[in-house]
Design a protein around this motif. Structure first.
Motif, PDB file in Angstrom:
ATOM      1  N   UNK A   1       0.855  -1.188   0.000  1.00 44.59           N
ATOM      2  CA  UNK A   1       0.000   0.000   0.000  1.00 44.59           C
ATOM      3  C   UNK A   1       0.890   1.238   0.000  1.00 44.59           C
ATOM      4  N   UNK A   2       0.390   2.312  -0.593  1.00 46.06           N
ATOM      5  CA  UNK A   2       1.128   3.576  -0.642  1.00 46.06           C
ATOM      6  C   UNK A   2       0.547   4.522   0.406  1.00 46.06           C
ATOM      7  N   UNK A   3       1.406   5.030   1.275  1.00 46.05           N
ATOM      8  CA  UNK A   3       0.978   5.910   2.362  1.00 46.05           C
ATOM      9  C   UNK A   3       1.679   7.251   2.207  1.00 46.05           C
ATOM     10  N   UNK A   4       0.897   8.343   2.230  1.00 48.78           N
ATOM     11  CA  UNK A   4       1.434   9.698   2.165  1.00 48.78           C
ATOM     12  C   UNK A   4       1.414  10.290   3.578  1.00 48.78           C
ATOM     13  N   UNK A   5       2.591  10.604   4.102  1.00 43.07           N
ATOM     14  CA  UNK A   5       2.696  11.198   5.434  1.00 43.07           C
ATOM     15  C   UNK A   5       3.157  12.642   5.289  1.00 43.07           C
ATOM     16  N   UNK A   6       2.425  13.626   5.822  1.00 46.03           N
ATOM     17  CA  UNK A   6       2.861  15.028   5.735  1.00 46.03           C
ATOM     18  C   UNK A   6       4.225  15.215   6.395  1.00 46.03           C
ATOM     19  N   UNK A   7       5.097  15.956   5.719  1.00 47.25           N
ATOM     20  CA  UNK A   7       6.444  16.163   6.241  1.00 47.25           C
ATOM     21  C   UNK A   7       6.435  16.902   7.570  1.00 47.25           C
ATOM     22  N   UNK A   8       5.446  17.801   7.771  1.00 46.23           N
ATOM     23  CA  UNK A   8       5.376  18.516   9.038  1.00 46.23           C
ATOM     24  C   UNK A   8       5.163  17.564  10.204  1.00 46.23           C
ATOM     25  N   UNK A   9       4.245  16.614  10.026  1.00 42.35           N
ATOM     26  CA  UNK A   9       4.003  15.628  11.082  1.00 42.35           C
ATOM     27  C   UNK A   9       5.184  14.695  11.255  1.00 42.35           C
ATOM     28  N   UNK A  10       5.811  14.310  10.132  1.00 43.66           N
ATOM     29  CA  UNK A  10       6.947  13.391  10.212  1.00 43.66           C
ATOM     30  C   UNK A  10       8.136  14.027  10.916  1.00 43.66           C
ATOM     31  N   UNK A  11       8.378  15.319  10.652  1.00 46.11           N
ATOM     32  CA  UNK A  11       9.550  15.973  11.235  1.00 46.11           C
ATOM     33  C   UNK A  11       9.371  16.310  12.704  1.00 46.11           C
ATOM     34  N   UNK A  12       8.119  16.451  13.156  1.00 51.24           N
ATOM     35  CA  UNK A  12       7.870  16.826  14.546  1.00 51.24           C
ATOM     36  C   UNK A  12       7.386  15.663  15.399  1.00 51.24           C
ATOM     37  N   UNK A  13       7.128  14.509  14.787  1.00 53.60           N
ATOM     38  CA  UNK A  13       6.640  13.355  15.525  1.00 53.60           C
ATOM     39  C   UNK A  13       7.743  12.347  15.794  1.00 53.60           C
ATOM     40  N   UNK A  14       7.323  11.226  16.369  1.00 56.04           N
ATOM     41  CA  UNK A  14       8.252  10.141  16.686  1.00 56.04           C
ATOM     42  C   UNK A  14       8.498   9.307  15.436  1.00 56.04           C
ATOM     43  N   UNK A  15       9.766   9.070  15.128  1.00 59.11           N
ATOM     44  CA  UNK A  15      10.158   8.272  13.975  1.00 59.11           C
ATOM     45  C   UNK A  15      11.017   7.112  14.468  1.00 59.11           C
ATOM     46  N   UNK A  16      10.641   5.903  14.098  1.00 58.02           N
ATOM     47  CA  UNK A  16      11.450   4.724  14.402  1.00 58.02           C
ATOM     48  C   UNK A  16      12.059   4.244  13.090  1.00 58.02           C
ATOM     49  N   UNK A  17      13.380   4.321  12.986  1.00 55.39           N
ATOM     50  CA  UNK A  17      14.088   3.921  11.773  1.00 55.39           C
ATOM     51  C   UNK A  17      14.739   2.561  12.023  1.00 55.39           C
ATOM     52  N   UNK A  18      14.185   1.528  11.404  1.00 54.27           N
ATOM     53  CA  UNK A  18      14.696   0.176  11.593  1.00 54.27           C
ATOM     54  C   UNK A  18      15.918  -0.124  10.727  1.00 54.27           C
ATOM     55  N   UNK A  19      16.222   0.740   9.776  1.00 58.40           N
ATOM     56  CA  UNK A  19      17.312   0.481   8.843  1.00 58.40           C
ATOM     57  C   UNK A  19      18.552   1.319   9.118  1.00 58.40           C
ATOM     58  N   UNK A  20      18.507   2.152  10.154  1.00 59.50           N
ATOM     59  CA  UNK A  20      19.610   3.086  10.385  1.00 59.50           C
ATOM     60  C   UNK A  20      20.885   2.379  10.817  1.00 59.50           C
ATOM     61  N   UNK A  21      20.775   1.375  11.690  1.00 65.88           N
ATOM     62  CA  UNK A  21      21.938   0.656  12.188  1.00 65.88           C
ATOM     63  C   UNK A  21      22.221  -0.572  11.325  1.00 65.88           C
ATOM     64  N   UNK A  22      23.462  -1.017  11.353  1.00 65.97           N
ATOM     65  CA  UNK A  22      23.849  -2.173  10.543  1.00 65.97           C
ATOM     66  C   UNK A  22      23.374  -3.487  11.145  1.00 65.97           C
ATOM     67  N   UNK A  23      23.201  -3.540  12.455  1.00 66.21           N
ATOM     68  CA  UNK A  23      22.800  -4.784  13.111  1.00 66.21           C
ATOM     69  C   UNK A  23      21.527  -4.564  13.920  1.00 66.21           C
TER      70      UNK A  23
END
Length: 282
Positions: A163-185
């Motif tokens: 599915x394609x999800x559009x998230x407003x950048x304002x909400x993304x930049x000011x909300x909680x973001x969990x990045x599962x790909x940032x670390x190598x392990x």
């Protein structure tokens, strides 16, 4: 009749002059419209060429994919605005008055589109601080998926079920973001329940044998096998290992299946809810 005959030369002169002005005005307007159409067609071709050239330059310089989509979207909008101004100027509308009209309407439009302006600023923050990039798997605003594009107003995610999800950048930049790909392990956790009465040493030895046989599990940090809890009908065994980010789900499912098969082969019982009834005899 005499009066009409005396005014007829004047009427014919005025009619001829009006007809001449009408023809000249029509020719001039037609020329302006034709010129505006030519500017529109040529402008679209030039904008398309510039967009492709910009995309090649950004790709050749190995600019981050998120920055590429953001810059290309912004440049395309600016070029379209310039094209519209050129067409309006060709049609004979004063660009100064048009600019003043835009400036006066800008405040009202800005207030109406304050959310989009916030999203634009949020997009700049995302590109500046880079909490995620294109290709990362993230969780944001209650949605999880792979970042496909970072546009000037929205971040586009593709979920696991496509599915394609559009998230407003304002909400993304000011909300909680969990990045599962940032670390190598990443760490993989399992909690496996076994029956009461099972030897924990035998359970631990069996689990560690399964973990040693899995080449995708990293030796450092070392795997952990520990007694987690004495539950109502089971002894819970906690298993923790570290893997490369891309191996997470493969290891998660494969090891869980291997534990099930090996426990059954070794005779280690899995718990199930039981109810003991004591009958009192008179």
């Amino acid at each position: 009749m005499y009066l009409l005959a005396s005014f007829w030369p004047l009427l014919s002169v005025d009619f001829s002059a009006a007809l001449s002005r009408l023809i000249e005005g029509s020719v001039d307007l037609g020329g302006r419209i034709l010129g505006a159409l030519v500017i529109f067609v040529v402008g679209r071709v030039i904008i398309s060429f510039l967009n492709k050239m910009l995309a090649r330059i950004l790709e050749r310089r190995k600019v981050d994919a998120g920055v590429q989509t953001f810059v290309r979207s912004l440049v395309n909008i600016l070029l379209m605005v310039l094209l519209i101004v050129a067409i309006i100027s060709k049609l004979g509308i004063e660009t100064t008055s048009f600019a003043a009209l835009l400036a006066s309407a800008g405040v009202a439009v800005g207030m109406a589109l304050s959310g989009n302006l916030q999203n634009f600023a949020g997009g700049l923050i995302i590109l500046l601080f880079r909490p995620y990039k294109v290709g990362d798997w993230v969780e944001c605003q209650g949605e999880s998926g792979t970042v496909r594009e970072i546009q000037i107003f929205h971040t586009i995610l593709t979920t696991a079920d496509n599915k394609t999800v559009y998230i407003p950048n304002g909400s993304a930049s000011s909300g909680v973001i969990v990045n599962y790909s940032h670390e190598e392990t990443r760490r993989v956790d399992w909690v496996i329940g076994v029956e009461y009465g099972e030897s924990f040493e035998r359970v631990e030895a069996t689990v560690r044998s399964i973990l040693r046989a899995e080449p995708r599990i990293l030796s450092q940090p070392a795997p952990t096998v520990a007694m987690d809890a004495l539950d109502a009908s089971s002894v819970n065994v906690l298993i923790r290992v570290w893997v490369k980010n891309g191996d997470y789900w493969g290891v998660y499912y494969d090891v869980r299946r291997a534990i099930y098969e090996e426990f059954n082969r070794a005779g280690i019982g899995f718990p199930y809810p039981q109810l003991t009834i004591h009958q009192v005899k008179d």
